[in-house]
Design a protein around this motif. Sequence first.
Motif, mmCIF file in Angstrom:
data_model
loop_
_atom_site.group_PDB
_atom_site.id
_atom_site.type_symbol
_atom_site.label_atom_id
_atom_site.label_comp_id
_atom_site.label_asym_id
_atom_site.label_seq_id
_atom_site.Cartn_x
_atom_site.Cartn_y
_atom_site.Cartn_z
ATOM 1 N N SER A 170 12.002 -19.784 -13.713
ATOM 2 C CA SER A 170 12.133 -18.335 -13.865
ATOM 3 C C SER A 170 10.766 -17.661 -13.809
ATOM 4 N N SER A 171 9.767 -18.288 -14.434
ATOM 5 C CA SER A 171 8.419 -17.731 -14.415
ATOM 6 C C SER A 171 7.882 -17.677 -12.995
ATOM 7 N N LEU A 172 8.184 -18.720 -12.215
ATOM 8 C CA LEU A 172 7.766 -18.736 -10.815
ATOM 9 C C LEU A 172 8.472 -17.629 -10.033
ATOM 10 N N LEU A 176 6.879 -14.272 -8.207
ATOM 11 C CA LEU A 176 7.082 -13.923 -6.802
ATOM 12 C C LEU A 176 7.745 -12.569 -6.629
ATOM 13 N N TYR A 177 8.768 -12.302 -7.434
ATOM 14 C CA TYR A 177 9.600 -11.119 -7.224
ATOM 15 C C TYR A 177 9.550 -10.084 -8.348
ATOM 16 N N GLY A 178 8.977 -10.442 -9.502
ATOM 17 C CA GLY A 178 9.147 -9.604 -10.681
ATOM 18 C C GLY A 178 8.219 -8.411 -10.770
ATOM 19 N N THR A 179 8.491 -7.566 -11.758
ATOM 20 C CA THR A 179 7.696 -6.382 -12.060
ATOM 21 C C THR A 179 7.430 -6.379 -13.564
ATOM 22 N N ARG A 180 6.682 -5.396 -14.034
ATOM 23 C CA ARG A 180 6.411 -5.312 -15.477
ATOM 24 C C ARG A 180 7.697 -5.139 -16.282
ATOM 25 N N SER A 181 8.732 -4.588 -15.680
ATOM 26 C CA SER A 181 9.995 -4.407 -16.396
ATOM 27 C C SER A 181 10.804 -5.693 -16.467
ATOM 28 N N SER A 182 10.274 -6.789 -15.889
ATOM 29 C CA SER A 182 10.990 -8.069 -15.935
ATOM 30 C C SER A 182 10.908 -8.719 -17.309
ATOM 31 N N LEU A 213 19.521 -11.652 -19.762
ATOM 32 C CA LEU A 213 19.113 -12.457 -18.611
ATOM 33 C C LEU A 213 19.490 -11.782 -17.292
ATOM 34 N N ASP A 214 20.651 -11.131 -17.270
ATOM 35 C CA ASP A 214 21.049 -10.422 -16.057
ATOM 36 C C ASP A 214 20.114 -9.239 -15.797
ATOM 37 N N ALA A 215 19.684 -8.557 -16.855
ATOM 38 C CA ALA A 215 18.774 -7.413 -16.701
ATOM 39 C C ALA A 215 17.432 -7.868 -16.128
ATOM 40 N N ILE A 216 16.954 -9.035 -16.565
ATOM 41 C CA ILE A 216 15.708 -9.563 -16.007
ATOM 42 C C ILE A 216 15.891 -9.848 -14.518
ATOM 43 N N THR A 219 15.685 -6.957 -12.079
ATOM 44 C CA THR A 219 14.387 -6.304 -11.845
ATOM 45 C C THR A 219 13.606 -6.919 -10.682
ATOM 46 N N ILE A 220 14.025 -8.068 -10.188
ATOM 47 C CA ILE A 220 13.209 -8.735 -9.179
ATOM 48 C C ILE A 220 13.333 -8.049 -7.822
ATOM 49 N N ASN A 221 12.250 -8.167 -7.037
ATOM 50 C CA ASN A 221 12.245 -7.617 -5.689
ATOM 51 C C ASN A 221 11.505 -8.603 -4.786
ATOM 52 N N THR A 222 11.525 -8.366 -3.508
ATOM 53 C CA THR A 222 10.934 -9.321 -2.553
ATOM 54 C C THR A 222 9.673 -8.782 -1.894
ATOM 55 N N ASN A 223 9.006 -7.843 -2.529
ATOM 56 C CA ASN A 223 7.832 -7.211 -1.922
ATOM 57 C C ASN A 223 6.523 -7.679 -2.557
ATOM 58 N N GLN A 224 6.418 -8.971 -2.829
ATOM 59 C CA GLN A 224 5.214 -9.504 -3.432
ATOM 60 C C GLN A 224 4.440 -10.328 -2.401
ATOM 61 N N ASP A 225 3.117 -10.191 -2.411
ATOM 62 C CA ASP A 225 2.262 -10.940 -1.493
ATOM 63 C C ASP A 225 1.823 -12.245 -2.128
ATOM 64 N N THR A 226 1.431 -13.217 -1.283
ATOM 65 C CA THR A 226 0.876 -14.472 -1.761
ATOM 66 C C THR A 226 -0.498 -14.654 -1.146
ATOM 67 N N SER A 227 -1.275 -15.547 -1.735
ATOM 68 C CA SER A 227 -2.632 -15.763 -1.249
ATOM 69 C C SER A 227 -3.010 -17.222 -1.363
ATOM 70 N N ASP A 228 -3.744 -17.723 -0.335
ATOM 71 C CA ASP A 228 -4.229 -19.097 -0.359
ATOM 72 C C ASP A 228 -5.705 -19.165 -0.724
ATOM 73 N N ASP A 229 -6.337 -18.053 -0.982
ATOM 74 C CA ASP A 229 -7.769 -18.016 -1.241
ATOM 75 C C ASP A 229 -8.025 -18.399 -2.703
#
Length: 238
Positions: A170-172, A176-182, A213-216, A219-229
């Motif tokens: 869930s933390s992962l 990836l998808y969460g916001t502060r309201s998660s 748990l359903d409310a959390i 809140t998720i969305n798919t607009n998060q970036d990832t980085s390999d740096d």
Amino acid sequence: MQSPNLSMYVSTAGPKSSTRDEQIVRELLQAIVDRRLRPGTRLPEDSLGEAFSVSRTTIRKALQKLAQQRLVTMEHNRGAKVAQPSRQEAADVFMARRLIEVALLPVVHENRHSKAYEELHELVLKEKAAHNAGKFQEEVQLSARFHVQLAVATGNLILGEQVAQLTSLSSLIISLYGTRSSVGCDCGEHSELLALIENDQIEKAKVWMDHHLDAIYQTINTNQDTSDDIDFKSMFGV
């Protein structure tokens, strides 16, 4: 053997393994849960081996163990990377949590006078303090610990390990998808759940947990970036 997931969340769960690859599993797991290693980040064996001062074989063993927990993906000739759960996998994880964590509440109620249950109140106080201080990452960690400790309060170690693994996933997902309201008040304060349990309102407690748990999840969305740096040596250097 103690679950790395459980020992990360529960300090009283027992002695930690002293083998090097399992120590590395815990450190990588903590970095994933803490969002220092973002979903999709590549995990090159040579860079990690240098950072931890171990062989690539030891790193590979650690990565394989994380892959078994679905926290890392390993591809032939392409190496390992932090997992990027799909939206469907995210839904499956939260559905599993709703089924398990709602069902365990009657057993938690039976054990509400135990030391393990008392620790839930301490976590709630720490969680509120972190929220009031604006320490978002600490609040996320404490929220996760609360849910694992709730399972530990049943007295069933296997159940505690299962919830710990789902909580790590869930933390992962939130990374990836969460916001502060998660996390936090928007999804219900954990003190509300404890009040229901202690007032023998178990059916209402079940409804609360299911909604929480359903409310959390909502809140998720798919607009998060990832980085390999990533500078692994600075992150894990010994």
